[in-house]
Design an enzyme around this catalytic site. Structure first.
Site, PDB file in Angstrom:
ATOM      1  N   GLU A  36      -5.018  -6.343  14.677  1.00 14.19           N
ATOM      2  CA  GLU A  36      -4.477  -5.048  14.236  1.00 14.19           C
ATOM      3  C   GLU A  36      -5.590  -3.987  14.257  1.00 14.19           C
ATOM      4  O   GLU A  36      -5.322  -2.802  14.389  1.00 14.19           O
ATOM      5  CB  GLU A  36      -3.858  -5.163  12.833  1.00 14.19           C
ATOM      6  CG  GLU A  36      -2.736  -4.160  12.600  1.00 14.19           C
ATOM      7  CD  GLU A  36      -2.004  -4.329  11.276  1.00 14.19           C
ATOM      8  OE1 GLU A  36      -2.654  -4.301  10.217  1.00 14.19           O
ATOM      9  OE2 GLU A  36      -0.770  -4.468  11.288  1.00 14.19           O
ATOM     10  N   HIS A  40      -5.699 -32.473  18.497  1.00 12.84           N
ATOM     11  CA  HIS A  40      -4.611 -33.328  18.963  1.00 12.84           C
ATOM     12  C   HIS A  40      -3.459 -32.505  19.522  1.00 12.84           C
ATOM     13  O   HIS A  40      -2.352 -33.001  19.642  1.00 12.84           O
ATOM     14  CB  HIS A  40      -4.145 -34.240  17.820  1.00 12.84           C
ATOM     15  CG  HIS A  40      -5.238 -35.172  17.396  1.00 12.84           C
ATOM     16  ND1 HIS A  40      -5.437 -36.404  17.992  1.00 12.84           N
ATOM     17  CD2 HIS A  40      -6.222 -35.025  16.486  1.00 12.84           C
ATOM     18  CE1 HIS A  40      -6.493 -36.986  17.439  1.00 12.84           C
ATOM     19  NE2 HIS A  40      -6.990 -36.167  16.533  1.00 12.84           N
ATOM     20  N   GLY A  44      -4.967  -1.858   4.952  1.00 12.82           N
ATOM     21  CA  GLY A  44      -4.161  -3.003   4.518  1.00 12.82           C
ATOM     22  C   GLY A  44      -4.859  -4.325   4.771  1.00 12.82           C
ATOM     23  O   GLY A  44      -4.953  -5.181   3.887  1.00 12.82           O
ATOM     24  N   ARG A  45      -5.400  -4.511   5.967  1.00 10.83           N
ATOM     25  CA  ARG A  45      -6.007  -5.803   6.309  1.00 10.83           C
ATOM     26  C   ARG A  45      -7.412  -5.966   5.715  1.00 10.83           C
ATOM     27  O   ARG A  45      -8.052  -6.993   5.917  1.00 10.83           O
ATOM     28  CB  ARG A  45      -6.031  -5.972   7.830  1.00 10.83           C
ATOM     29  CG  ARG A  45      -6.610  -4.789   8.580  1.00 10.83           C
ATOM     30  CD  ARG A  45      -6.232  -4.796  10.049  1.00 10.83           C
ATOM     31  NE  ARG A  45      -6.658  -3.581  10.757  1.00 10.83           N
ATOM     32  CZ  ARG A  45      -5.964  -2.466  10.815  1.00 10.83           C
ATOM     33  NH1 ARG A  45      -4.807  -2.376  10.205  1.00 10.83           N
ATOM     34  NH2 ARG A  45      -6.411  -1.409  11.478  1.00 10.83           N
ATOM     35  N   GLU A  80      10.544  -4.673   4.548  1.00  8.91           N
ATOM     36  CA  GLU A  80      10.644  -6.095   4.197  1.00  8.91           C
ATOM     37  C   GLU A  80      10.305  -6.297   2.716  1.00  8.91           C
ATOM     38  O   GLU A  80      10.999  -7.018   1.987  1.00  8.91           O
ATOM     39  CB  GLU A  80       9.673  -6.926   5.057  1.00  8.91           C
ATOM     40  CG  GLU A  80       9.961  -6.917   6.551  1.00  8.91           C
ATOM     41  CD  GLU A  80       9.314  -5.729   7.276  1.00  8.91           C
ATOM     42  OE1 GLU A  80       8.988  -4.706   6.634  1.00  8.91           O
ATOM     43  OE2 GLU A  80       9.142  -5.832   8.509  1.00  8.91           O
ATOM     44  N   LYS A 123       0.846  -1.197   0.000  1.00 12.23           N
ATOM     45  CA  LYS A 123       0.000   0.000   0.000  1.00 12.23           C
ATOM     46  C   LYS A 123       0.883   1.250   0.000  1.00 12.23           C
ATOM     47  O   LYS A 123       0.707   2.148  -0.798  1.00 12.23           O
ATOM     48  CB  LYS A 123      -0.912  -0.029   1.223  1.00 12.23           C
ATOM     49  CG  LYS A 123      -1.826   1.173   1.321  1.00 12.23           C
ATOM     50  CD  LYS A 123      -2.771   1.049   2.496  1.00 12.23           C
ATOM     51  CE  LYS A 123      -3.500   2.363   2.726  1.00 12.23           C
ATOM     52  NZ  LYS A 123      -4.399   2.342   3.863  1.00 12.23           N
ATOM     53  N   LYS A 173       9.324  -0.447  14.277  1.00 12.80           N
ATOM     54  CA  LYS A 173       9.891  -0.147  12.954  1.00 12.80           C
ATOM     55  C   LYS A 173      10.924   0.967  13.083  1.00 12.80           C
ATOM     56  O   LYS A 173      12.004   0.900  12.500  1.00 12.80           O
ATOM     57  CB  LYS A 173       8.798   0.348  12.003  1.00 12.80           C
ATOM     58  CG  LYS A 173       7.854  -0.691  11.492  1.00 12.80           C
ATOM     59  CD  LYS A 173       6.940  -0.076  10.439  1.00 12.80           C
ATOM     60  CE  LYS A 173       5.769  -0.957  10.096  1.00 12.80           C
ATOM     61  NZ  LYS A 173       4.793  -0.325   9.223  1.00 12.80           N
TER      62      LYS A 173
END
Ligand code: F6P
Length: 555
Positions: free
Chosen positions: A352, A383, A266-267, A212, A206, A511
């Protein structure tokens, strides 16, 4: 603005909670033979069974009143009208516009956003067709076989989750890869599997400033240039972003850029151009079906009365556990292998969005907010961590999600899977009393003393809440509805807590600090003052790597 704890409905629910905390769901089922039918809701291809919750009509009425007093109806209308409900960033939150299949005008700053939404969709459609039918070729004239999406957070998880969930609809020639981690092993592993002449990189960010993603994108470009030439980049790199300048500074022609806008969080972005990998893999028609499914849920959310409103029900029942029972976490357990990325996706969406302690007006919220979302495919969870869910000390509501349609033609598998879904929900609700354990052990012929020792361990208190969500089938339309359902659930809860679900300032500090530490690790700058523990860690790293990096002189 009034905080949750100041609302009359909040206070009125406390005495009811005092009564309810010792009521067992077994008794609620016995008292009301109609409970299963009444606490059941179907929307599109989704069925929600919410009968196994510690609620009664009185609980629900109190919760709906709480939602009204929190201003939920007004906030829903504001969101759908494009008002700038993301107040700390002065932005609208308009993911609903991205899937507004009715094409009704939605205005931001006096401009109807629908023409540009539709125009980007057409651009995506043309590109997806060309890649899928082989018209879009790499620099040697061969069709694309591998798509590598480079992005992180919302620019990774939505497309990864959808492409995985809907892989049975995927184009047979296309292999999808997702690289998010700056740990070079992830990109290296992908690059080892692909060939530059048949690979298309989608750089999805965005902001187009995310460290990264840009690091991975630069490395991918260097790798490509070992085979191709600068002028071939246009055939192998496209960008998805809101930031044209940064895209062209990276060297991607903005003709190969798919745009979206700052009112897409973003999400919440998989419906936008961030969904390009989904559209390429599944085809335009399936992508549109996914948007239609989401639109169906949007229309349901905005129009249905609270009593029959799936996102409102899930959101308010969640509030009941978080704020009254003190349950701080929530499990997402899909009983479907292709949905194995869903818990992680919902984790970002919810945590978030609602991991906040400050209300919209800048004051402390004063109550608990967003739950810790975690999970895993239900059958594997059974399990592993389900022990804690059955007999641990926490109250942890669980969403069990499955497909009614058989997921493979392997005989017997789906029945075993679904029997586990229903059995787990039953076990969580009923539990097992000491008398039942005793009777069972006696029937096995165990002696009395041994039985009494075992009884407390083999007893299950039950009364543990679950929602069962069944999809008619796992298809694009139902997946669209499912994700929109969770988006709106998160919104409902955010409104009740009075927080802004659409910013994420909490990700900034780390960050910022990493920038200085990075320069220290690379030896670009001398050691800086930090707390003693951080200084020690930086020194340790430098000692371990300075010889390799040739920077030991400034240790
Ligand atoms: O750091 C968090 C975050 O900003 C998320 O909200 C977002 O989804 C992700 O990073 C990626 O951001 P971008 O798409 O701008 O690269």
């Amino acid at each position: 603005m009034k905080h949750l704890s100041e609302l009359p409905a909040w206070r009125q629910l406390w005495p009811h909670y005092e009564e309810m905390k010792s009521v067992h769901m077994r008794d609620l089922f016995t008292q009301d033979p109609d409970r299963a039918r009444r606490y059941w809701l179907e929307v599109g291809g989704l069925t929600l069974d919410y009968a196994k919750n510690r609620i009664t009509d009185q609980t629900l009425n109190g919760l709906f009143e709480l939602a009204r007093e929190s201003g939920l109806p007004e906030k829903m209308r504001a969101m759908f009208a494009g008002e700038k409900i993301n107040n700390t960033e002065n932005r609208a939150a308009l993911h609903i516009a991205l899937r507004n299949r009715a094409d009704t005008p939605i205005y931001v700053d006096g401009e109807n956003v629908m023409p540009k939404v539709n125009s980007v969709l057409r651009h995506m459609g043309r590109f997806a067709h060309a890649v899928r039918n082989g018209d879009w070729t790499g620099y040697t004239g061969q069709a694309i076989t591998d798509i590598v999406n480079i992005g992180i957070g919302g620019s990774d998880q939505g497309p990864l989750m959808m492409c995985t969930a809907l892989q049975t609809y995927g184009h047979p020639r296309l292999n999808m890869h997702f690289v998010s981690n700056v740990d070079g092993t992830q990109l290296r592993d992908v690059l080892e599997q692909v060939r530059p002449e048949t690979t298309l990189f989608i750089i999805a960010s965005k902001t187009f400033t995310t460290q990264e993603t840009l690091t991975n994108a630069h490395t991918a470009r260097d790798w490509f240039l070992r085979a191709g030439r600068e002028e071939d980049i246009a055939k192998h790199f496209v960008a998805v972003s809101t930031n044209k300048e940064a895209v062209s500074a990276f060297g991607i022609d903005t003709a190969n850029m798919f745009e979206f806008w700052n009112w897409v969080g973003g999400r919440y972005s998989l419906w936008s151009a961030i969904g390009l990998p989904i559209m390429i893999y599944l085809g335009e028609e399936n992508f549109i079906a996914m948007l239609e499914g989401a639109h169906l849920m949007d229309q349901h959310f905005i129009n249905a009365p609270f009593e029959q409103n799936m996102p409102v029900l899930l959101g308010m029942i969640g509030i009941w556990y978080i704020n009254y029972f003190g349950g701080g976490s929530h499990v997402i357990a899909p009983y479907d292998q292709h949905l194995h990325h869903l818990p992680r996706f919902i984790q970002q969406l919810d945590m978030e969005s609602n991991g906040k302690q400050t209300a919209c007006d800048g004051t402390p919220v004063g109550t608990d907010t967003g739950p810790i979302i975690w999970g895993e495919t239900g059958i594997n969870g059974q399990h592993a961590f389900f022990q804690l869910l059955h007999q641990g000390t926490h109250i942890t509501p669980i969403d069990l999600i499955a497909s009614l349609e058989k997921r493979s033609n392997l005989p017997g598998h789906h029945e075993i899977l679904l029997s586990n879904v229903f059995a787990q929900a039953e076990a969580f609700m009923r539990g097992k009393t000491a008398e039942e354990v005793r009777a069972e052990l006696q029937a096995q012929g165990m002696d009395g003393e041994k039985i009494e020792k075992l009884v407390p361990h083999k007893t299950f208190s039950g009364n543990r809440p679950t929602n069962i969500l069944l999809l008619d089938k796992i298809d694009p339309r139902n997946m669209g509805s499912l994700i929109a359902l969770y988006e709106h659930k998160v919104f409902v809860q955010g409104v009740v807590w009075g927080i802004n679900s659409f910013d994420q300032w909490g990700v900034e500090l780390g960050k910022q600090l990493a920038k200085t530490i990075l320069a220290e690790l690379t030896g670009e700058i001398p050691p800086q003052p930090h707390d003693a523990s951080t200084e020690r860690l930086i020194r340790l790293y430098r000692r371990a790597n300075c010889e390799v990096d040739g920077t030991c002189d400034i240790l």
